[in-house]
Design a protein around this motif. Structure first.
Motif: not given
Ligand code: FES
Length: 201
Positions: A90, A73-78, A67-71, A88
């Motif tokens: 992204c 480097g802050e959320c870890g979704a990717c 998933k793309k969350g913050c794009d 990460l």
């Molecule tokens: S999309 Fe949030 S850290 Fe990569």
């Protein structure tokens, strides 16, 4: 025959179309070849050098489990694995991973059976909407391997001693998973799921 203004707009339209075609051709010329082994399969891509690994996985390979969350480097979704290490996606260019082995959430199950951590997330109810879940699981799987390899964390009381899997307390798990954010209330369930999977590994 059209009016002078309609002829001008036709000419302007043609000029814009030519310009767009030239730009597209230039972009194609600028594409580079990248070879990735994704979930055990060799994949050849022709991509723009600026494309992130996250975009390549989602847009070129249709692996939308990542998933793309913050794009940024802050959320870890990717989170995915590159040669077994969590990363990460992204924050890295696909071109930088040329020749590497990538594992995404789609590649974790084996012979039709969920990975033990995927099963533990279900047993422990470790998600609500599920948007961050693939990143949490990819990070958790790698985190358990890091602990098994003896890597200490910022929460390790004595980093001079070899870390053992039996040292993996809830505080350790929280620290090691601190790069993966979520918006719901499932943090305790995620910690329980990872502790279960670590015990069974
Ligand atoms: S999309 Fe949030 S850290 Fe990569």
């Amino acid at each position: 025959m059209g009016s002078p203004s309609s002829r001008e707009s036709d000419a302007s339209f043609e000029a814009n179309a030519t310009d767009a075609a030239a730009k597209a051709a230039k972009r194609d010329l600028e594409k580079i070849s990248v070879s990735l082994t994704v979930n055990g399969q060799r994949r050849a891509l022709a991509i723009e050098p600026r494309m992130t690994l996250l975009e390549a996985l989602r847009e070129d390979l249709a692996l939308t489990g990542t998933k793309k969350g913050c794009d940024r480097g802050e959320c870890g979704a990717c989170t995915v694995h590159v040669d077994g290490r969590r990363i990460l996606s992204c924050m890295t260019l696909a071109a930088m991973q040329d020749g590497k082995g990538i594992t995404t959430i789609e590649g974790l199950a084996r012979d039709g059976a969920l990975h033990p951590l995927q099963a533990a997330f279900i047993e422990r109810d470790g998600f609500q909407c599920g948007f961050c879940t693939s990143g949490q699981i990819m990070s958790g799987v790698a985190m358990i391997e890091e602990a098994k390899a003896g890597w200490p964390s910022a929460a390790t009381a004595d980093a001079t001693k070899p870390f053992r899997l039996s040292d993996l307390s809830n505080t350790e798990i929280r620290e090691r998973m601190s790069g993966n954010l979520r918006r719901c209330a499932c943090y305790p369930n995620i910690v329980d799921a990872i502790a279960d999977a670590a015990r069974r590994s």
